[in-house]
Design an enzyme around this catalytic site. Structure first.
Site, PDB file in Angstrom:
ATOM      1  N   CYS A  91      47.701  11.654 -16.119  1.00 50.40           N
ATOM      2  CA  CYS A  91      47.578  13.084 -15.817  1.00 50.40           C
ATOM      3  C   CYS A  91      47.409  13.903 -17.089  1.00 50.40           C
ATOM      4  O   CYS A  91      46.755  14.928 -17.078  1.00 50.40           O
ATOM      5  CB  CYS A  91      48.779  13.560 -15.020  1.00 50.40           C
ATOM      6  SG  CYS A  91      50.337  13.028 -15.726  1.00 50.40           S
TER       7      CYS A  91
ATOM      8  N   GLU B 183      39.272  17.120 -13.454  1.00 46.34           N
ATOM      9  CA  GLU B 183      39.966  15.915 -13.885  1.00 46.34           C
ATOM     10  C   GLU B 183      39.197  14.693 -13.382  1.00 46.34           C
ATOM     11  O   GLU B 183      38.950  14.552 -12.190  1.00 46.34           O
ATOM     12  CB  GLU B 183      41.379  15.927 -13.298  1.00 46.34           C
ATOM     13  CG  GLU B 183      42.224  14.771 -13.750  1.00 46.34           C
ATOM     14  CD  GLU B 183      43.670  14.913 -13.290  1.00 46.34           C
ATOM     15  OE1 GLU B 183      43.899  15.311 -12.130  1.00 46.34           O
ATOM     16  OE2 GLU B 183      44.574  14.614 -14.092  1.00 46.34           O
TER      17      GLU B 183
ATOM     18  N   THR C 105      46.456  18.068  -8.061  1.00 44.96           N
ATOM     19  CA  THR C 105      46.709  19.487  -7.828  1.00 44.96           C
ATOM     20  C   THR C 105      46.405  19.870  -6.381  1.00 44.96           C
ATOM     21  O   THR C 105      47.122  20.666  -5.777  1.00 44.96           O
ATOM     22  CB  THR C 105      45.898  20.339  -8.827  1.00 44.96           C
ATOM     23  OG1 THR C 105      46.434  20.119 -10.141  1.00 44.96           O
ATOM     24  CG2 THR C 105      45.989  21.816  -8.511  1.00 44.96           C
TER      25      THR C 105
ATOM     26  N   GLY D 194      49.289  18.846  -4.357  1.00 49.19           N
ATOM     27  CA  GLY D 194      50.415  19.689  -4.741  1.00 49.19           C
ATOM     28  C   GLY D 194      50.365  21.043  -4.052  1.00 49.19           C
ATOM     29  O   GLY D 194      51.375  21.552  -3.567  1.00 49.19           O
TER      30      GLY D 194
ATOM     31  N   GLU E 155      54.367  17.896 -10.436  1.00 48.60           N
ATOM     32  CA  GLU E 155      53.740  17.473 -11.692  1.00 48.60           C
ATOM     33  C   GLU E 155      52.327  17.066 -11.318  1.00 48.60           C
ATOM     34  O   GLU E 155      52.129  16.030 -10.677  1.00 48.60           O
ATOM     35  CB  GLU E 155      54.544  16.334 -12.317  1.00 48.60           C
ATOM     36  CG  GLU E 155      54.330  16.197 -13.806  1.00 48.60           C
ATOM     37  CD  GLU E 155      53.209  15.259 -14.159  1.00 48.60           C
ATOM     38  OE1 GLU E 155      52.044  15.710 -14.150  1.00 48.60           O
ATOM     39  OE2 GLU E 155      53.501  14.078 -14.406  1.00 48.60           O
TER      40      GLU E 155
ATOM     41  N   LYS F   6      58.498   7.668  -1.725  1.00 52.61           N
ATOM     42  CA  LYS F   6      57.272   7.050  -1.212  1.00 52.61           C
ATOM     43  C   LYS F   6      56.379   6.650  -2.378  1.00 52.61           C
ATOM     44  O   LYS F   6      55.839   7.505  -3.074  1.00 52.61           O
ATOM     45  CB  LYS F   6      56.494   7.993  -0.298  1.00 52.61           C
ATOM     46  CG  LYS F   6      55.372   7.257   0.432  1.00 52.61           C
ATOM     47  CD  LYS F   6      54.319   8.169   1.025  1.00 52.61           C
ATOM     48  CE  LYS F   6      53.254   8.553   0.042  1.00 52.61           C
ATOM     49  NZ  LYS F   6      52.367   7.448  -0.386  1.00 52.61           N
TER      50      LYS F   6
END
Lengths: 487, 270
Positions: A300, A397, A246, A249, A266, A192
């Site tokens: 990242c 981030e 994150t 994730g 990742e 995707k």
């Protein structure tokens, strides 16, 4: 506290526009889902235009996968998997070599489409994204008949069907990082692409057709976050590989709880770029710029926490600010552009929100004064000084062209500050002392450490995070492990 | 004249010290009382393991190998002290010997020089993931624990282990073997108590890097997965290990799951 006006610089250089021609790009008006070797109309998904972030103009209409579409894609992958795994390693490898070659042949077209769809400077798409994507397929093509050599001589078998979700910052390259090792190991894939950048993956689907890759080995199913969430929750998958934030994730890791589905993540980062007083400072400044302004900071592993030794901090900041004033911000398709468009309105708002938080918490902001196009999504290169380790701009981030500067006195303090993060993706070290570089590199909790360079990637070199930056590695022999069962 | 035996008081092993549970709770195990550790004991143990990590990780691989081999020697010599079948002791000793030899083999097997297309010396090396939680199975109470401890230690991690709930004595006795084997304080921490309670405390601990779940309980496994996701903790599920062959057949999986591969790039030339 300096005001924005006082600290703004003016671009003194004049460049004639040097636009990359888009004549050779043959985009269709609309793209279906790539399932079972052909482009299909969605069964229950919709159609959404993909927008050029530099102009806000639609480029092509993209089919999104609905629940039935995802089921069809997984079924196609499952049906194709035994045959793909039964091919000799050499034959599987030859398909991957073909794909690598076709990426090279269509490199210019892919680079232009990548920049149109995602906003990154065409110089980067042309020199980094596309050649590295081809190199990844080439590298893993060569592994197909040598898999057991890569895993300590153990016997190997593929996991089965891999569900792979890639982000919008390196759309084609991340698709290559996911597909090449999965296919090399005998798995089939449902990939995707990101909502805002599906086009290069769909061109890769055309390349799979052109390479006569057996139907069902690769599925490309565009969609948004909900599509990805549905994909990882689907039955019939053996492996999930995700690159992205994150937060997502963690959601995926929780969604797979108790299911025995193999997972690699990742995720995000807040990587420290450490400049020691004995570094070659001009070279370091170039590295800082590459570390944070490469791809608008949508990286990242971006060097977003700049740690400078106190004795050279003023010098480095002055040089950096001067250099930032010469960055060319604008049209991604202009070959002289250094900083392109922000990928989406949503991401621009996220950057603006965090930059406002930085100012609100008392850090000093300097933003390069440059003329930005009227339409599209833009954010001028920005530098924060007087940053405290607890400020949001030192912790979270930002994923934009914004660097936060902190200082340190000793090597031990630099290491402690660098490691003081829930993330652990990458780090940079600038010093000309070899023994010191090795010592600091071994003390940093980061999956990749660059000395006197930054944002350097290679298909032979493992990439991946410590701590909340994720687990599992991509690249090299280590990149085979997440796609193999050893016996 | 008959002599009264001196009974052993079983304790937890945290930071190199034999301590009672801070909760003051205990359970009955055969003729003995064993501490029923609490969430607070788990937190103390993780803290001790974190503190011990830097020292253990900076030992040479050669030295760590000798420490693990010393543990094998100590276990062999104390075999009579353990109320488990002799074959299980032998297997546990052999597992320690096997993993003692891994300490200086991990880097060449999992890492190496990356032939990058640029003027850099690029190499990838495995490093310990950090603090590893181990949930040991009910049985075999000694081998099931040692088979998870040994790879974690060989990969230079520090460990907080929950010993067998149904038969905790062997796991707690192992503390005495480790205590005379030059294993530094805090490198291995052993807790007895209710497995479900302690495993959840471990799984939800945000300063734990990885958890090895060898309980073989599906429901608990899913719960550990969910808790681990809160802080991207690495999870490895393992069936209870019942023999030497099982403990070493998938050694690379056991070791790799508890390492982080670091890639360094150093410039060649100016």
């Amino acid at each position: 506290v300096a005001t924005a006006d006082e600290t703004r610089t003016k671009l003194a250089w004049d460049y004639a526009p040097a636009p990359e021609s888009a004549d050779h790009v043959r985009l269709r008006e609309s793209y279906g889902l790539f399932i079972g070797g052909e482009f299909r109309d969605p069964l229950d998904g919709g159609r959404v235009p993909s927008v050029n972030p530099a102009s806000e103009q639609p480029i092509a209409e993209i089919a999104h996968a609905g629940a039935r579409d995802l089921r069809a894609a997984i079924e196609a992958a499952r049906a194709a998997q035994p045959g793909w795994a039964a091919l000799s390693g050499l034959e599987r490898g030859k398909y991957l070599f073909r794909i690598a070659r076709l990426i090279q042949e269509r490199a210019r077209e892919l680079a232009v489409v990548e920049s149109m769809d995602g906003g990154k400077p065409v110089r980067e798409s042309r020199d980094v994204d596309v050649p590295l994507a081809a190199a990844h397929f080439f590298h893993y093509a060569g592994w197909t008949d040598k898999l057991s050599y890569g895993v300590g001589g153990r016997s190997v078998e593929p996991l089965g069907v891999a569900a792979q979700i890639v982000p919008w910052n390196f759309p084609l390259l991340m698709a290559a990082w996911k597909l090449a090792p999965a296919l090399a190991c005998g798995n089939t894939a449902v990939l995707k692409p990101a909502e805002t950048t599906p086009l290069s993956a769909l061109l890769l689907a055309e390349i799979c057709q052109e390479a006569e890759l057996p139907a069902g080995v690769v599925q490309i199913v565009p969609g948004d976050g909900a599509t990805g969430a549905a994909l990882v929750r689907s039955d019939g998958i053996d492996k999930v590989a995700f690159t992205g934030s994150t937060a997502v994730g963690k959601d995926i890791q929780a969604a797979l709880a108790g299911r025995g589905v193999s997972l690699t993540l990742e995720l995000g980062g807040k990587s420290a770029n450490i400049v020691f007083e004995d570094a070659a400072l001009d070279q370091a400044v170039e590295g800082i710029v590459n570390g944070i302004f490469f791809n608008q900071g949508h990286v990242c592993c971006a060097g977003s926490r700049l740690l400078i030794q106190e004795s050279v901090a003023d010098t480095v900041i002055a040089k950096l600010w001067e250099r930032m004033g010469r960055l060319r911000v604008g049209d991604p398709l202009d070959k002289n552009t250094d900083v392109g468009a922000i990928n989406s309105r949503g991401q621009l708002e996220r950057i603006e929100e965090l930059v406002a938080a930085g100012e609100g918490e008392g850090a000093v902001r300097r933003t390069v004064a440059c003329e930005l196009p009227q339409r599209g999504f833009w954010f001028a290169p920005t530098l924060f000084t007087e940053v405290a380790p607890a400020h949001r701009i030192a912790v979270e981030e930002i994923f934009g062209p914004v660097v936060s500067v902190l200082t340190f006195r000793t090597q031990a303090e630099a290491i402690e500050k660098a490691n003081n993060s829930t993330y652990g993706l990458a780090a940079g070290i600038w010093t000309d002392k070899g023994a010191k570089a090795f010592e600091v590199a071994s003390a940093l909790q980061a999956g990749v450490v660059w000395q006197n360079t930054y944002n350097h990637f290679d298909p032979t070199a493992a990439f991946g995070g410590y701590k909340e930056s994720g687990f599992g590695r991509e690249g090299g022999a280590a990149g085979l492990r997440p796609y193999l069962r050893l016996s | 004249m008959s002599r009264l035996t001196v009974r052993k008081t079983y304790k937890l092993f945290i930071g190199g010290a034999f301590v009672r549970s801070e909760s003051g709770r205990y359970d009955r195990a055969g003729d003995f009382n064993v501490p029923r550790a609490s969430r607070k004991d788990v937190r103390d143990a993780v803290l001790a393991a974190r503190k011990a990590g830097a020292g253990w990780g900076s030992r040479t691989a050669y030295n760590r190998g000798q420490v693990l081999y010393r543990a094998a020697e100590a276990l062999e010599s104390r075999a009579a002290d353990f109320a488990v079948p002799h074959g299980e002791i032998e297997a546990s000793v052999d597992v320690l010997v096997h993993y003692a030899g891994w300490t200086d083999k991990l880097a060449p097997v999992l890492g190496g020089v990356n032939p990058v297309a640029a003027p850099f010396l690029s190499f990838s090396l495995p490093e310990p993931t950090g603090v590893v939680g181990v949930v040991a199975p009910h049985e075999p109470e000694l081998l099931g624990l040692v088979a998870e401890l040994a790879p974690a230690l060989a990969a230079a991690n520090t460990v907080v282990a929950i010993v067998s709930e149904s038969s905790p004595l062997a796991g707690l006795d192992l503390a005495e073997v480790l205590g005379v084997s030059d294993v530094p304080a805090g490198v291995v921490n052993l807790l007895s108590g209710r497995r479900g309670e302690l495993a959840r405390a471990l799984g939800g601990h945000h300063d734990l890097n990885a958890i090895v779940d060898a309980a073989g309980d599906r429901e608990l496994a899913a719960e550990i997965d969910r808790l681990a996701a809160e802080s991207v903790t690495r999870v490895r599920h393992s069936r209870p290990t019942t023999g030497y062959e099982e403990a070493v057949r998938d050694a690379l999986d056991r070791l790799e799951a508890l390492t982080e591969l670091k890639t360094a790039w150093h410039p060649i030339g100016a």
